[in-house]
Design a protein around this motif. Structure first.
Motif, PDB file in Angstrom:
ATOM      1  N   GLN A 252      80.069 -60.326  17.100  1.00 22.60           N
ATOM      2  CA  GLN A 252      79.959 -59.965  15.697  1.00 22.60           C
ATOM      3  C   GLN A 252      78.680 -60.477  15.038  1.00 22.60           C
ATOM      4  OE1 GLN A 252      83.634 -61.586  14.272  1.00 22.60           O
ATOM      5  NE2 GLN A 252      84.849 -59.937  15.160  1.00 22.60           N
ATOM      6  N   ARG A 253      77.938 -61.291  15.726  1.00 24.92           N
ATOM      7  CA  ARG A 253      76.698 -61.830  15.148  1.00 24.92           C
ATOM      8  C   ARG A 253      75.611 -60.774  15.168  1.00 24.92           C
ATOM      9  NH1 ARG A 253      77.343 -67.737  17.802  1.00 24.92           N
ATOM     10  NH2 ARG A 253      78.717 -68.532  16.196  1.00 24.92           N
TER      11      ARG A 253
ATOM     12  N   GLU B 186      76.934 -61.926  24.676  1.00 25.52           N
ATOM     13  CA  GLU B 186      78.281 -62.366  24.339  1.00 25.52           C
ATOM     14  C   GLU B 186      78.753 -63.511  25.227  1.00 25.52           C
ATOM     15  OE1 GLU B 186      80.873 -58.905  24.099  1.00 25.52           O
ATOM     16  OE2 GLU B 186      79.311 -57.795  23.023  1.00 25.52           O
TER      17      GLU B 186
ATOM     18  N   GLU C 129      87.558 -66.210  21.947  1.00 25.03           N
ATOM     19  CA  GLU C 129      87.177 -66.502  20.556  1.00 25.03           C
ATOM     20  C   GLU C 129      85.664 -66.650  20.422  1.00 25.03           C
ATOM     21  OE1 GLU C 129      89.473 -69.941  19.519  1.00 25.03           O
ATOM     22  OE2 GLU C 129      91.356 -68.821  19.482  1.00 25.03           O
ATOM     23  N   ALA C 130      85.060 -67.376  21.348  1.00 23.02           N
ATOM     24  CA  ALA C 130      83.617 -67.607  21.280  1.00 23.02           C
ATOM     25  C   ALA C 130      82.831 -66.321  21.544  1.00 23.02           C
ATOM     26  CB  ALA C 130      83.221 -68.690  22.284  1.00 23.02           C
TER      27      ALA C 130
ATOM     28  N   ARG D  90      83.903 -63.269  21.035  1.00 26.22           N
ATOM     29  CA  ARG D  90      84.115 -62.376  19.895  1.00 26.22           C
ATOM     30  C   ARG D  90      83.182 -62.744  18.741  1.00 26.22           C
ATOM     31  NH1 ARG D  90      87.164 -58.790  20.181  1.00 26.22           N
ATOM     32  NH2 ARG D  90      88.816 -59.724  21.410  1.00 26.22           N
ATOM     33  N   ARG D  91      82.993 -64.046  18.512  1.00 29.88           N
ATOM     34  CA  ARG D  91      82.043 -64.476  17.472  1.00 29.88           C
ATOM     35  C   ARG D  91      80.641 -63.970  17.805  1.00 29.88           C
ATOM     36  NH1 ARG D  91      85.020 -69.225  17.649  1.00 29.88           N
ATOM     37  NH2 ARG D  91      83.503 -70.214  19.025  1.00 29.88           N
ATOM     38  N   ASN D  92      80.236 -64.113  19.060  1.00 27.49           N
ATOM     39  CA  ASN D  92      78.910 -63.633  19.460  1.00 27.49           C
ATOM     40  C   ASN D  92      78.797 -62.122  19.317  1.00 27.49           C
ATOM     41  OD1 ASN D  92      77.759 -66.072  20.009  1.00 27.49           O
ATOM     42  ND2 ASN D  92      78.279 -66.043  22.166  1.00 27.49           N
TER      43      ASN D  92
END
Length: 117
Positions: free
Chosen positions: A86-87, A53, A79-80, A82-84
């Protein structure tokens, strides 16, 4: 940070300090370890957050000539990360391939923090 349980966003901010263009001393590493302990997250989860993350977001700072030294923008970082978070598998595979360059500049500090957890 207070004595309350540390949020995941707080964990991201703390771990991002490992990639700042500054030198962490023993006090700084102890502080990070103490705060991570308050998160209530297992060591394995903290390692996963570190590798999958946070590292993919901030690792290039160690490879930059004039990197960020005073702290990453918390909103951008959250934000960045959180994107990681969810990947899926492809991102984890990519992170495994890039693990060495992503953690090169802070591997020793991370090991010292793990030893204090």
């Amino acid at each position: 940070m207070t004595d309350r349980a540390l949020s995941r966003e707080g964990v991201w901010l703390l771990l991002s300090e490992l990639w700042l263009d500054t030198q962490l001393d023993g006090f700084g590493l102890r502080h990070i370890a103490d705060q991570l302990r308050t998160s209530g997250l297992a060591r394995a989860e903290l390692e996963s957050i570190y590798l999958y993350e946070v590292a993919p977001v901030v690792w290039l700072n160690h490879w930059s000539v004039a990197g960020v030294w005073d702290g990453f923008d918390p909103q951008w970082l959250s934000e960045a990360c959180r994107r990681n978070q969810q990947r899926g598998r492809w991102n984890r595979f990519k992170c495994r391939l890039l693990r060495r360059p992503m953690t090169y500049g802070c591997r020793a500090e991370w090991q010292q923090i793990l030893a204090r957890l």
